[in-house]
Write a protein that holds these residues in place. Structure first.
Motif, short mmCIF file in Angstrom:
data_model
loop_
_atom_site.label_atom_id
_atom_site.label_comp_id
_atom_site.label_asym_id
_atom_site.label_seq_id
_atom_site.Cartn_x
_atom_site.Cartn_y
_atom_site.Cartn_z
N VAL A 32 25.05 60.04 -8.18
CA VAL A 32 24.08 61.12 -8.43
C VAL A 32 24.37 61.77 -9.78
CG1 VAL A 32 23.19 63.33 -7.62
CG2 VAL A 32 23.67 61.50 -5.98
N LYS A 34 22.45 64.09 -11.44
CA LYS A 34 21.65 65.29 -11.76
C LYS A 34 22.41 66.28 -12.64
CE LYS A 34 22.76 67.73 -7.48
NZ LYS A 34 22.49 67.70 -6.05
N ASN A 55 17.47 64.21 -8.79
CA ASN A 55 16.64 64.95 -7.85
C ASN A 55 15.40 65.61 -8.45
OD1 ASN A 55 18.06 66.96 -9.04
ND2 ASN A 55 18.61 68.04 -7.17
N ILE A 76 16.10 61.41 -5.18
CA ILE A 76 16.72 61.95 -3.96
C ILE A 76 16.27 63.38 -3.66
CG2 ILE A 76 18.73 60.44 -4.16
CD1 ILE A 76 20.29 62.79 -5.34
N MET A 158 16.43 59.30 5.43
CA MET A 158 17.45 60.01 4.65
C MET A 158 17.67 61.38 5.27
SD MET A 158 17.71 62.66 2.22
CE MET A 158 17.31 62.87 0.48
N ILE A 160 20.18 65.17 4.67
CA ILE A 160 21.23 65.96 4.01
C ILE A 160 21.87 66.81 5.10
CG2 ILE A 160 21.73 67.71 2.26
CD1 ILE A 160 19.06 66.90 0.89
N MET A 199 27.38 62.52 1.16
CA MET A 199 27.56 63.00 -0.20
C MET A 199 29.06 63.17 -0.44
SD MET A 199 24.20 65.57 0.06
CE MET A 199 24.90 66.87 -0.87
N THR A 200 29.43 63.80 -1.55
CA THR A 200 30.86 63.91 -1.88
C THR A 200 31.72 64.38 -0.69
OG1 THR A 200 30.51 64.22 -4.24
CG2 THR A 200 32.53 65.16 -3.33
N ARG A 215 25.12 58.95 -1.38
CA ARG A 215 24.69 59.57 -2.65
C ARG A 215 25.80 60.50 -3.11
NH1 ARG A 215 21.12 61.06 1.46
NH2 ARG A 215 21.89 63.17 1.11
N VAL A 216 26.55 60.05 -4.11
CA VAL A 216 27.75 60.79 -4.49
C VAL A 216 27.66 61.27 -5.94
CG1 VAL A 216 30.26 60.67 -4.71
CG2 VAL A 216 29.11 59.43 -2.85
N GLY A 217 27.76 62.56 -6.13
CA GLY A 217 27.69 63.14 -7.47
C GLY A 217 29.02 63.67 -7.95
N ARG A 218 29.43 64.82 -7.40
CA ARG A 218 30.61 65.54 -7.89
C ARG A 218 31.88 64.69 -7.91
NH1 ARG A 218 31.32 69.91 -4.06
NH2 ARG A 218 29.93 68.61 -2.82
C1 PLP Z 1 23.21 66.65 -5.46
C2 PLP Z 1 22.83 65.76 -4.36
C3 PLP Z 1 23.73 64.79 -3.88
C4 PLP Z 1 25.13 64.63 -4.41
O1 PLP Z 1 25.92 65.70 -3.96
P1 PLP Z 1 27.49 65.77 -4.34
O2 PLP Z 1 28.00 66.83 -3.46
O3 PLP Z 1 27.55 66.12 -5.79
O4 PLP Z 1 28.07 64.44 -4.06
C5 PLP Z 1 23.29 63.96 -2.87
N1 PLP Z 1 22.05 64.07 -2.33
C6 PLP Z 1 21.16 64.99 -2.76
C7 PLP Z 1 19.82 65.05 -2.13
C8 PLP Z 1 21.53 65.87 -3.79
O5 PLP Z 1 20.64 66.78 -4.21
#
Ligand code: PLP
Length: 223
Positions: A32, A34, A55, A76, A158, A160, A199-200, A215-218
């Motif tokens: 991810v 963003k 996103n 996402i 999907m 969250i 996610m993270t 879906r991994v960002g941080r």
């Molecule tokens: C930001 C986001 C992520 C990633 O989240 P992290 O905590 O940074 O891994 C995954 N899914 C969605 C929908 C997001 O908005």
């Protein structure tokens, strides 16, 4: 930094697959971006990233102009109908179909460019008011109505998870979505392979509960 982070996330995914008796190839990592700039994305691509998640359509478009089709693009975040036209141009998978109205808008724009757009239905399993997504009991209705739309292909679901202090409390939300997917697949013939969850903070639990896309960002970009 990004390369090391990526390696460690990839290893965590592999180990988690192994202990849950799943094949490593059964789980796709979407990085991810963003909060990452184009330079970070380029570094990530050199380190092996193949799939990126954004996103917001406008942000993704700006990055797409530089990065292009070297990676697979995932949307996402919540999509507004007036952005559907841009979204179908660049995204391979839209994870965030959360109403029949947006399904219809995506179908219309995809048909104009001769594309069948892969999508997931976002489900608000926890029922939190701040979250987008359809309620679990609305999913059957959305799938039925979507039969009319020949230019979208629903590949799964999907969610969250809510933010809770103990990630173990999250497990039930992932399990609920998997059970919902399994029930629909059992009734309709395995049409919905994908579960985008994790996610993270919670991707290992999500994988244990059957996630096929995390879906991994941080953990990768560490903003
Ligand atoms: C930001 C986001 C992520 C990633 O989240 P992290 O905590 O940074 O891994 C995954 N899914 C969605 C929908 C997001 O908005």
């Amino acid at each position: 930094m990004i390369a090391d982070n990526l390696k460690s996330v990839t290893q965590q995914i592999a180990r988690c697959c192994e202990r849950s008796g799943r094949s490593e190839t059964a789980v796709k990592l979407v990085s991810v971006t963003k909060e990452a700039d184009v330079e970070d994305i380029q570094t990530a691509i050199l380190a092996g990233v193949t799939d990126i998640g954004e996103n917001r359509v406008q942000d993704a478009l700006a990055k797409y102009r530089v990065i292009g089709d070297r990676v697979t693009w995932h949307l996402i975040g919540h999509l507004q109908t007036n952005k559907a036209k841009d979204a179908v141009k660049i995204f391979s998978l839209i994870h965030s179909v959360d109403s029949i109205r947006i399904a219809e808008a995506i179908d219309k724009e995809a048909s104009k460019i001769g594309k069948v757009q892969d999508v997931l239905v976002q489900v608000n399993v926890s029922g939190e008011k701040t979250k987008f997504g359809v309620r679990p009991e609305e999913v059957d209705g959305i799938l039925e109505e979507s039969v009319l739309y020949g230019n979208i292909d629903i590949k799964g679901f999907m969610t969250i998870a809510p933010e809770v202090s103990d990630p173990e409390n999250i497990r039930k939300y992932f399990r609920t979505l998997r059970e919902l997917r399994d029930r629909i697949n059992a009734a309709q013939g395995e049409h919905y392979p994908h579960l985008s969850m994790g996610m993270t903070n919670d991707f290992e639990i999500a994988i244990e509960e059957g996630s096929t896309i995390v879906r991994v960002g941080r953990a990768i970009f560490n903003p």
